[in-house]
Write an enzyme that holds these catalytic residues in place. Structure first.
Site, PDB file in Angstrom:
ATOM      1  CG  ASP A 128      -9.432   2.574  -0.385  1.00  0.00           C
ATOM      2  OD1 ASP A 128      -8.870   1.252  -0.769  1.00  0.00           O
ATOM      3  OD2 ASP A 128      -9.023   2.881   0.238  1.00  0.00           O
ATOM      4  CG  ASP A 173      -2.329   0.732   1.009  1.00  0.00           C
ATOM      5  OD1 ASP A 173      -2.570   1.479   0.189  1.00  0.00           O
ATOM      6  OD2 ASP A 173      -3.596   0.262   1.497  1.00  0.00           O
TER       7      ASP A 173
HETATM    8  C1  GLA Z   1      -6.036   1.875   1.706  1.00  0.00           C
HETATM    9  C2  GLA Z   1      -6.501   0.445   1.106  1.00  0.00           C
HETATM   10  C3  GLA Z   1      -7.308   0.052   1.853  1.00  0.00           C
HETATM   11  C4  GLA Z   1      -6.981  -0.838   3.081  1.00  0.00           C
HETATM   12  C5  GLA Z   1      -6.814   0.328   4.127  1.00  0.00           C
HETATM   13  C6  GLA Z   1      -5.191  -0.345   5.098  1.00  0.00           C
HETATM   14  O1  GLA Z   1      -6.884   2.731   2.462  1.00  0.00           O
HETATM   15  O2  GLA Z   1      -6.604   1.260  -0.128  1.00  0.00           O
HETATM   16  O3  GLA Z   1      -7.707  -1.522   1.146  1.00  0.00           O
HETATM   17  O4  GLA Z   1      -4.913  -1.212   3.117  1.00  0.00           O
HETATM   18  O5  GLA Z   1      -5.435   1.617   3.076  1.00  0.00           O
HETATM   19  O6  GLA Z   1      -5.023   0.678   5.471  1.00  0.00           O
END
Ligand code: GLA
Length: 724
Positions: free
Chosen positions: A548, A478
């Protein structure tokens, strides 16, 4: 595929599908005389080249004479491969070097050309592979002491040209690169629409289409990552082009940092295109003998509409970019813990998640954020990649997965540090921008200074220690903030213009090292959802979390638009708990990507579990041949109406999947859906009404969707299979 006709001074790249021709003019400039469909002969290029009218006059200082450039060369009009800078042509140069005397003048002219088998490999950067052929054109600015190589690569069976530069300092003093873009392209027409994909978090890659107008239009990122705000995939669509008619030229960059696509519709007509790394705050010192490689730009050509351009990218990315040694040819059905429990879990809860996830056909269970350091919220822990053993018994979790035949994966955010972390307390100068009075924070975190090799090494050491103890099958990588203060405490003042690019190089170096040392671990890219969805990341990560936002209200557009430039098989897509649509509608959408789940599985009813498990079976049956290796057609664009429809056809044209979905409720209406890509002669049974028709029938009459009342975000998933 590549030849250079010395008598005509004409370089041609042709693979019987597309052609590209460059004329080396008398002054040593490279004129792009043709880019388009394959031509039977390139001998007669004079009609394409504009040799009429006045050539640019120049004064030869040594001879004390004024003369015209030969062969009618108009220095500020002719489409060029590389414009000079600081002379008559003001349209914009892809490469600008400040010499030892401080001047900006950069005038690189032809020296020689050679053909090399295969592709050029730019050191330290992700790149294309395969059976290409490359024209390596050497250019030189003698006064500056700089040599450049322009690489043009063509591939058998691909409608794609790859371009990049290498710049070498051959002088005795250091020079400074202040622009190092990857390509220039001149087009003789200007009646195009520019399509690009802007957006933001949870609304990535909105379709933006504007007619090219006079002056400059730009699509760029200066956020330190390729970004959710603009994606590096753009295309030019001839004003009369449709999904399957007309000229469309797509562009993308194999790069994950700041980029800049700039198109100039000049006063003399035609288009002047530059594409590459963004030159905002860019300055790179090249010591004597040193070289700089630009990222590679990929150009896809279609004479048959938007879908053929899109398919050209899909094929090329699959065959020449996403080439892994590891176990990534099948993307397992994935269950991710994030939206189910966020940071709030313990071993028992995760074990119960795994048990229920198994009932949904899960093949890979992923424990997301919250398993390490003091990470019980997003306020702490990034940078401390050791298991929080009080919270989670990871050995037990992995054993539980093993016993059930399910793979196990975990979340990392390697390039970041929370100010509340042991790493930051020990090494504050690893935070990018350290030394300033005020540092902006995003999600309570700083960007690590990946321009500093020691910071990269420290994260490598921690990740390696983890991976050696916990041999996970998968890592979600990430990246949850953008770059703000681009100042590195590790670099001297005169090298601060290198920070943005060095951050990206640091990212690639760590990713390259880990993916090669752990070839059986699959890496998925992510950046606050889809904020780093780009070809650089795809060279290491066979899939990227798309967004997301999994609610079909937004997701329909995000996924459809992403698929215009990227293969479905790399688009991470999950069924979640969003209330707008049914689980099965979300699952049908997730099938047109890499299928997965992200919810609290303990709350699902037996019926919902069975429904989702059935969809997972469809994925297992059809993903590899139809979605991953097949051909995608965009039948209804959600940005153009109330319906979204995509169709995939396997390469052998024996099976096809169609997803039809609507946004607003629509009453019964007369609705036929003609299909594409089927074999006219083959007979296919469809799962909509069980009928058998020929490919010709489906193409011309279509599927009959007339009787169906469609509620909001309801869908029809239709499978067509050849009848024996
Ligand atoms: C980001 C990612 C999510 C998740 C969060 C965790 O927002 O896009 O899918 O992994 O971080 O903190």
């Amino acid at each position: 595929m590549i030849s250079y006709n010395k008598a005509l001074r004409l370089l041609t790249l042709d693979n019987k599908r597309i052609g590209y021709a460059v004329y080396v003019n008398d002054a040593g400039y490279l004129e792009t005389v043709y880019f388009g469909k394959h031509l039977a002969s390139y001998a007669d290029f004079s009609c394409i080249r504009d040799g009429k009218g006045y050539a640019t006059p120049v004064y030869d200082a040594a001879a004390g004479e004024e003369y015209f450039y030969a062969d009618g060369f108009k220095a500020d009009v002719a489409p060029l491969e590389i414009s000079p800078h600081g002379v008559w042509d003001k349209r914009g140069a892809p490469v600008i070097v400040r010499g030892a005397n401080g001047s900006f003048e950069t005038d690189l002219r032809f020296v020689s050309v050679r053909r090399i088998g295969g592709c050029h490999v730019p050191e330290g950067l992700p790149h294309v592979h395969g059976e290409g052929e490359t024209a390596d054109i050497t250019l030189e600015d003698k006064q500056l002491g700089v040599r450049a190589h322009l690489y043009l690569t063509i591939f058998p069976g691909q409608d794609v040209i790859v371009k990049s530069f290498r710049i070498e300092n051959k002088g005795k003093k250091a020079v400074r690169l202040v622009r190092a873009m990857s390509m220039q392209l001149g087009l003789p027409r200007s009646d195009y629409d520019l399509v690009h994909f802007c957006g933001r978090w949870a609304k990535e890659r909105d379709y933006c289409c504007n007619r090219i107008h006079d002056g400059v239009q730009e699509v760029s990122s200066n956020l330190g990552r390729s970004s959710a705000e603009e994606n590096p995939f753009v295309y030019l669509k001839a004003a009369d082009a449709t999904w399957d008619y007309g000229e469309v030229i797509g562009f993308n960059l194999i790069y994950s940092g700041n980029f800049r696509f700039r198109v100039l519709h000049g006063t003399y007509g035609g288009l002047h295109i530059l594409y590459g790394m963004n030159d905002e705050d860019f300055e790179w010192t090249l010591a004597p003998g040193a070289a700089f490689e630009t990222p590679q730009a990929v150009i896809a050509y279609s004479a048959a509409g938007v879908d053929a351009m899109s398919q050209a990218f899909h094929r090329f990315i699959r065959e020449n970019l996403m080439t892994y040694a590891g176990n990534c040819d099948y993307k397992p059905v994935l269950f991710n813990s994030w939206e189910g429990c966020y940071f709030d879990f313990d071993t028992q809860l995760i074990l119960s998640y795994i048990d229920d996830a198994c009932k949904l056909g899960t093949e890979l269970f992923v424990l997301d954020d919250g398993w390490f350091g003091a990470r019980n919220s997003d306020r702490a822990g990034l940078g401390d990649w050791t298991v929080n053993r009080e919270k989670i018994d990871l050995h037990r979790v992995m054993a539980h997965c093993r016993e059930r035949g399910v793979k196990f994966g975990i979340w990392f955010e390697p390039e970041m540090v929370n100010y509340d972390s042991d790493l930051f307390r020990a090494r504050p100068a690893f935070a990018l921008g350290w030394g300033r009075k005020e540092l902006t924070v995003g999600r309570h975190q700083f960007h690590l200074d990946f321009a500093n090799g020691d910071a990269v090494e420290e994260i490598y050491r921690q990740m390696k220690a983890f991976l050696d103890e916990y041999p996970v099958d998968y890592i979600k990588w990430d990246y949850n903030r953008t770059v703000a203060e681009h100042v590195s405490a590790a670099l001297p003042p005169e090298r601060q213009g290198e920070v943005y690019h060095r951050l990206v190089l640091g990212y690639y170096s760590l990713l390259a090292r880990l993916t090669s040392e752990y070839p059986h671990t699959m890496f998925e890219g992510c950046a606050s959802g889809g904020g780093r969805f780009d070809l650089g990341t795809l060279c290491y990560c066979p899939q990227i979390w798309c967004s997301d936002e999994s609610d079909p209200a937004q997701r329909i557009d995000i996924q459809f638009n992403t698929s215009l430039g990227y293969p479905l098989s790399c688009i991470g897509s999950h069924v979640n708990d969003s209330p707008v649509a049914s689980y099965s509608a979300k699952a049908a959408l997730a099938l047109f990507g890499t299928y997965g789940y992200e919810m609290n599985p303990n709350k699902l009813t037996e019926g919902e579990m069975a429904e989702l498990a059935a969809m997972a079976q469809v994925y297992r049956d059809y993903h590899r041949d139809v979605i991953e290796a097949g051909t995608l057609y965009h039948l209804r664009a959600p940005f153009a109406g109330n319906e979204m429809c995509m169709q995939c056809v396997s390469q052998d044209r024996r099976a096809s999947l169609v997803l039809f979905m609507n946004k607003l409720k629509t009453p019964d209406k007369f609705r036929f859906l003609p299909l594409k890509g089927l074999d006219e002669k083959k007979r296919y049974r469809n799962t909509l009404d069980g009928a058998v028709h020929t490919g010709e029938y489906y193409a011309n009459v279509g599927l009959n969707l007339s009787q169906l009342w469609m509620d909001e975000f309801s869908y029809r998933l239709i499978i067509l299979t050849e009848e024996a």
